[in-house]
Scaffold this motif. Sequence first.
Motif, mmCIF file in Angstrom:
data_model
loop_
_atom_site.group_PDB
_atom_site.id
_atom_site.type_symbol
_atom_site.label_atom_id
_atom_site.label_comp_id
_atom_site.label_asym_id
_atom_site.label_seq_id
_atom_site.Cartn_x
_atom_site.Cartn_y
_atom_site.Cartn_z
ATOM 1 N N ALA A 50 2.199 -0.266 8.235
ATOM 2 C CA ALA A 50 2.039 -0.679 6.845
ATOM 3 C C ALA A 50 1.606 0.502 5.997
ATOM 4 N N GLU A 51 1.950 0.424 4.733
ATOM 5 C CA GLU A 51 1.436 1.389 3.788
ATOM 6 C C GLU A 51 0.240 0.727 3.118
ATOM 7 N N LEU A 52 -0.889 1.391 3.159
ATOM 8 C CA LEU A 52 -2.114 0.833 2.552
ATOM 9 C C LEU A 52 -2.530 1.729 1.402
ATOM 10 N N VAL A 53 -3.131 1.126 0.395
ATOM 11 C CA VAL A 53 -3.535 1.902 -0.775
ATOM 12 C C VAL A 53 -5.057 1.993 -0.862
ATOM 13 N N PHE A 54 -5.524 3.226 -1.015
ATOM 14 C CA PHE A 54 -6.956 3.480 -1.228
ATOM 15 C C PHE A 54 -7.098 3.981 -2.657
ATOM 16 N N ARG A 87 -2.848 -10.057 9.761
ATOM 17 C CA ARG A 87 -3.651 -10.784 8.779
ATOM 18 C C ARG A 87 -4.231 -9.854 7.723
ATOM 19 N N ILE A 88 -4.651 -8.691 8.154
ATOM 20 C CA ILE A 88 -5.236 -7.750 7.190
ATOM 21 C C ILE A 88 -4.181 -7.309 6.188
ATOM 22 N N VAL A 89 -2.968 -7.044 6.697
ATOM 23 C CA VAL A 89 -1.892 -6.632 5.795
ATOM 24 C C VAL A 89 -1.572 -7.759 4.809
ATOM 25 N N ALA A 90 -1.524 -8.979 5.326
ATOM 26 C CA ALA A 90 -1.208 -10.123 4.458
ATOM 27 C C ALA A 90 -2.279 -10.271 3.367
ATOM 28 N N TRP A 91 -3.516 -10.098 3.768
ATOM 29 C CA TRP A 91 -4.649 -10.227 2.842
ATOM 30 C C TRP A 91 -4.561 -9.168 1.737
ATOM 31 N N LEU A 92 -4.275 -7.916 2.132
ATOM 32 C CA LEU A 92 -4.208 -6.841 1.135
ATOM 33 C C LEU A 92 -2.935 -6.925 0.304
ATOM 34 N N LEU A 93 -1.887 -7.462 0.925
ATOM 35 C CA LEU A 93 -0.626 -7.624 0.219
ATOM 36 C C LEU A 93 -0.844 -8.457 -1.031
ATOM 37 N N GLY A 103 -2.012 -6.498 -3.730
ATOM 38 C CA GLY A 103 -1.147 -5.369 -4.097
ATOM 39 C C GLY A 103 -1.566 -4.054 -3.459
ATOM 40 N N LEU A 104 -2.304 -4.135 -2.367
ATOM 41 C CA LEU A 104 -2.813 -2.902 -1.757
ATOM 42 C C LEU A 104 -2.168 -2.599 -0.395
ATOM 43 N N ALA A 105 -1.157 -3.376 -0.013
ATOM 44 C CA ALA A 105 -0.507 -3.113 1.278
ATOM 45 C C ALA A 105 0.950 -3.550 1.244
ATOM 46 N N THR A 106 1.782 -2.853 1.979
ATOM 47 C CA THR A 106 3.185 -3.242 2.173
ATOM 48 C C THR A 106 3.536 -2.970 3.622
ATOM 49 N N PRO A 107 4.106 -3.948 4.320
ATOM 50 C CA PRO A 107 4.572 -3.662 5.676
ATOM 51 C C PRO A 107 5.661 -2.595 5.609
#
Length: 802
Positions: free
Chosen positions: A233-237, A396-402, A405-409
């Motif tokens: 996943a791409e995560l945004v900080f 679940r973490i990706v879904a939560w951040l998605l 707007g802070l994550a994309t698989p």
Amino acid sequence: MTQVPIYDPQAVEARWQARWVADHTNEPDLDRPRQPFYNLMMFPYPSAEGLHVGNMFAFTGADIYGRFKRLQGHDVFEPIGFDAFGIHSENYALQVGTNPAKLIPKNIETFRRQLRRFGGMFDWRHELSTTDPRYYKWTQWIFVKLFKAGLAFRKKAAVNWCPKDMSVLANEQVINGYCERHPDTRVEQRFLEQWFFAITRYAERLLKNLDWLDWSASTRTLQRNWIGRSEGAELVFETPDGHKIAVFTTRPDTLFGATYLVLAPEHPLVDALTADEQRARVKAYRREAQATDIVTRRVGDKAKTGVFLGSYARNPATGEAIPVWIADYVLMEYGTGAIMAVPAHDRRDFEFATAFKLPIRPVVRAEGPLPTVSEDGVLMNSGEFDGLPCRDAGRRIVAWLLSKGLATPQVQYRLHDWCISRQRYWGPPIPIIYCDGCGPVPVPEQDLPVELPFIEDFRPDAAGVSPLARHKEWYFAPCPQCGAQGRRETDVSDTFLDSAWYFLRYPSTEFDDRPWDPPRTKTWLPVTTYIGGNEHAVLHLLYSRFITMALQELGHVHFEEPFPKFRAHGLIIKDGAKMSKSRGNVVIPDAYLQQWGADTFRMYLMFLGPFQEGGDFRDEGITGIRRFLDKVWQLAHEARGPAPSSALPPAVARKLHQTIRKVTTDTEGLDYNTAIAAMMEYVNLVREQGAGTRDAVEPLLVMLAPYAPHFAEELWAALGHEQSVVSASWPSYDERLAAAGDVEIVVQVNGKVRGRLTISRGATEAQVVEQALKDESVRKFVDGQPVRKTIYVQDRLLNLVV
RNA sequence: GCGACCGUGGCGGAACUGGUAGACGCGCAGGACUUAGGAUCCUGUGGGGCAACCCGUGGGGGUUCGAGUCCCUCCGGUCGCACCA
């Protein structure tokens, strides 16, 4: 007693080679074949040294397969050509001070002679050379097609530069930081404007199709690893002043353990994120990183270095502010050029955190010392996700951040776009004209080929400019679009582009107005069987697949995979080591061909070991093959005259059918060494039984024809056949006959062999047990004890447990 | 470090889904034919033992009536990738 002539391989082979040419034996009707079979082998680079045994081993194995298919009734097209452009040829030319344009034809002449000499079933009408303008016209045409489709583009890129070659190298040509061809020369980093092909757009398809391609398993694995798919996943900080730092991770489950971020030194956000008090240090580090070549940076075992930027970003899971660093262990070319560091669960991050005393927070419960890298565990220190298994938690973490707007698989590949530019002389010029007004304009198709001019001084230039730039009449050309004076692209293309489509050209070599003729292509392609070396598993084979896919999308070919069936042959080594000039253990086949003849040598190479695994070359064993052929020679001459009225002795008939069965399946599976052994066994039996009659020998000659083609022709003719043995049909076998007769059954007591019984096939267990108990040595071991259990394998084995 | 493959006589190598380990070939030994033989043919050839037998597929352990083959572990080799997040 008829006088048997002496077997003189030189005379036999010369005679049949001449006959094949005169009779057009190896030239199938390409327009009206009944059962087309395209038997392809990797075309050679025509080196000045000539063909070596490694080539001969590969070509012989492929040729045997083609000849076998032909005897099974296929129209086999077996072409050959020369991969004569490229740095190999050019460097050699530089070394001897002769233009490669003069050198190559001589080398090709040598290769032709050697290829004819070993008895390959080549259709010489369709020979090609990549250096022929009639060929590279179409190499350039493919470039233009890809350019127009947006699949060829220019990019300024850090490239591998070999100071000895004075040229860029593909990543694939860099071995541990050193040049593939100059193992003592470190590759440097340079920034140059280069042409690339967008192979990464096909990464998923290239990977996916490997599931159904009938290829050697090792080759598929190599390609899979090379493409290197990772799911994550791409995560945004986010930083306090609103900058968003995207990172790619395959372990979103460890997000709560991300205690700092690292950017590649070249990352575009570095300037913005650098605090004033850190600026000097950051600048120095970036300068240092840039001076280091890409390859040295990639050598993984050096100590970690890096610099704190002086600013922080928020961990989206914990809300904590974590420091942002730059370090050269993060590469700009992969992912987003930035990572979240989870030192507790990543070895590299752990090293870095230890070196710079950054916090290490375990978030996965696991055995053993940190870092624990395994995904088999459950989360801890991760808030509401505690107790979940890693994989679940990640999703679940990706879904939560998605939702925030802070994550994309995301899926990432290791595969990079294919850099095809070479700042050299000996290759097809890239067909582009630069115009001040119109930019890069492709050379119109009717003006192709852009011929490579003959220039005296073809030495490369340390400045990274191709020698072609020094040829002024050639260099300046009118813009095809506006007519203004333009400049030609002076780089030539990578040799791997030449070889990425040569199989398309073979059936159509006589046409100059099209690269490949549609009906011919429809008839003969894709290639039926491709046999070659695994050294080309990731370069040539991947590029060929990519070019084919692109051509299919553009409507130029009707299939997306050029090689549905590929087999990798093994490597011939010598004295336990790979043959190479530097080791001085290269074996040149000429002397062997001279002394033993092609047929003996071919069979000897195949008898050395399993074709797909290779073998150790030593010449002690070659006499065994020659003795075998001498025996067959003797038998065949004794078998001349009318066939005897009586049938073959049963033992010989059975062995014959077993042999046909084994040679058929083994040849089909490229298990040539065991096929040869089976024929030897058969000959031994025929001689033992004095059964060397026509019906015993003729099927053998047909089976031998792929292996020892001239020899088989000679004896086939000696037996009175007027047609070439290639027009015979492969013998069939009768399963019943092969299975006829008594069988020997092994009798074990408690798993140890205590006796053998000869019993008629298909006996029942009860019968066998009864017989076995009569056997003295079996009785001795049963020793009156009750038999507790019997295991009977039909026609093979009986085990008595007492 | 990760991934793939592989370890069998003096040598190259055989052995299908677990079922006679060492096919075939080289080499070696003995013999035959020969003026001679590096030609050819015959016989033998994993180790130990006079023999009955025993031991043997890199080491150790396991599953099984039975393991070169399957499982675990260690050792050794070849190839590929190599800071790919």
